[in-house]
Design an enzyme around this catalytic site. Sequence first.
Site, PDB file in Angstrom:
ATOM      1  N   ASP A  38       0.398   5.340   0.830  1.00 16.82           N
ATOM      2  CA  ASP A  38       1.118   5.760   2.021  1.00 16.82           C
ATOM      3  C   ASP A  38       0.215   5.670   3.257  1.00 16.82           C
ATOM      4  OD1 ASP A  38       3.543   7.111   3.142  1.00 16.82           O
ATOM      5  OD2 ASP A  38       2.111   8.722   3.547  1.00 16.82           O
ATOM      6  N   GLU A  63       0.887   0.533   2.593  1.00 19.97           N
ATOM      7  CA  GLU A  63       1.894   0.660   3.649  1.00 19.97           C
ATOM      8  C   GLU A  63       1.181   0.557   4.989  1.00 19.97           C
ATOM      9  OE1 GLU A  63       5.318   3.691   5.360  1.00 19.97           O
ATOM     10  OE2 GLU A  63       3.409   4.490   4.652  1.00 19.97           O
TER      11      GLU A  63
END
Length: 535
Positions: free
Chosen positions: A209, A272
């Site tokens: 993330d 990401e």
Amino acid sequence: MPGTGDQTDIPLSWWHGATIYQIYPRSFQDTNGDGIGDLEGVRRRLPYLAGLGIDAVWISPFYPSPMADFGYDVADYCGVDPIFGTLEDFDALVGDAHRLGLRIILDFVPNHTSARHPWFAESRTGRASAKRDWYIWREPAPDGGPPNNWLSHFGGSGWERDAASGQYYYHAYLKAQPDLNWRNPAVRAAMMDALRFWLQRGVDGFRVDVMWHLMKDAEFRDDPPNPAFQPGQPAIERHLPIHSTDRPEVHQVVREMRGTLSAYGDKLLIGEIYLPMERVVTYYGERLSGAHLPFNFQLIAAPWDARHLASLIEAYERALPPGAWPNWVLGNHDRSRVASRVGAAQARVASMLLLTLRGTPTLYYGDELGMVDVPVPPEAAQDPWEKNEPGIGVGRDPVRTPMRWTGAPDAGFTTGTPWLPIGGELAMNVADESADPKSLLTLYRRLLALRRATPALSLGSYEGIPTSGDILAFHRRHPDGDVVVALNLGHQPATLDASTGARAILLSTHLDRVGEVPAGPLHLRPDEGIIFRLA
């Protein structure tokens, strides 16, 4: 243009030819009637995923969490929140997945923890805490305000004052999500141990993330103003985050993660990264020592026209470092669903584009059914970003609604009250579409089967075909045979002028024509894509 990306002369990993399927576990399948999906629900639906033809399942966070940001505020990196089940449930899921030939990818959230994580609870006990430097604490500015102008992604300042100590801690997202200090070796060691915990349980990779957030400017300089900012845009866009994100030191952290995974064999590291493409590709790392797949989100935001997409694909192929493997994402839990962006007819064309471009594709649960954004009234909003900045279109609830398994009012998702409304057209569901030989679900199954059976589609090189108007076309070349993909991104008939001989159509997005067609121009119907082999 010459073909790009021939993979026949480099070692291949399982993920080179794979298709990844993202599951938002709260919304996939509930098995205990509380209206929230769980790990047991994912396990029970694994046969559906295997039958769909995907290769790997990426599961969004299920760690223990107060759920301020629905699992992206982690209170324990080595556990399962009771809402989702137990570690035993997870182990059973992994075992069943592997028996079905499916890989499991976890969401790893290393930039920040929950404010209720024991590490932060200890850190905020005082300036002398042994874990004070595990987070980013700073003295106030001379006027007593925040240390600098860094913003929270969810609105407002990125700094929160701690009344007890008088210092501020930094949070790139909610104040309930304090950022870890990745310059601290102890933090890095603890987070690598968290990765090892799951690797030892059989996990096949991680999606990291907000990878580009991990390192911040050591001097804590202000971010400069964004001259392109317009009223009505999210507040985070007021500044250019050149000091609060994407710092050069982040690449050493990514290399360290990669090294941790490599010790366990052929594992996949995904990042990401929402940055301009010239910055995204730097996350492959020096000599490809970084992320295997820095996520490429261009299809999510791109204008849906042939000329723009052709230029985007060519530019991305040119930007890739030598030997880097591309990837494409059509939807995720943060962005509007593809069927809402381009319409139902073009969603079929989009599916063919995603699954025929060179690289590893990632598809989002429900997109194979044509699920659309479901309106969520303000009083039912769950997303903290929508609550902090209401009415400007940043809410993510509409793309996180429950999976449609049947046409029943509960969509076969739960026996209780779903955490978000089912909404939408109930005929758009797995049961009904499985029985329809021309449904979008049937198209996805056919595309995935053809991709798996055709080396040119899964591993071949890419070569654009010059076209005009609404047609996007390209070759996929491989020693075992070449194919051509032709897509009509318009709503009127279109013609691909080709000087080739006869062609054998392998698949049409309309699912109604296969076989040989004569030489000469190739006629495409409105909103049609085809894959063909030269006869």
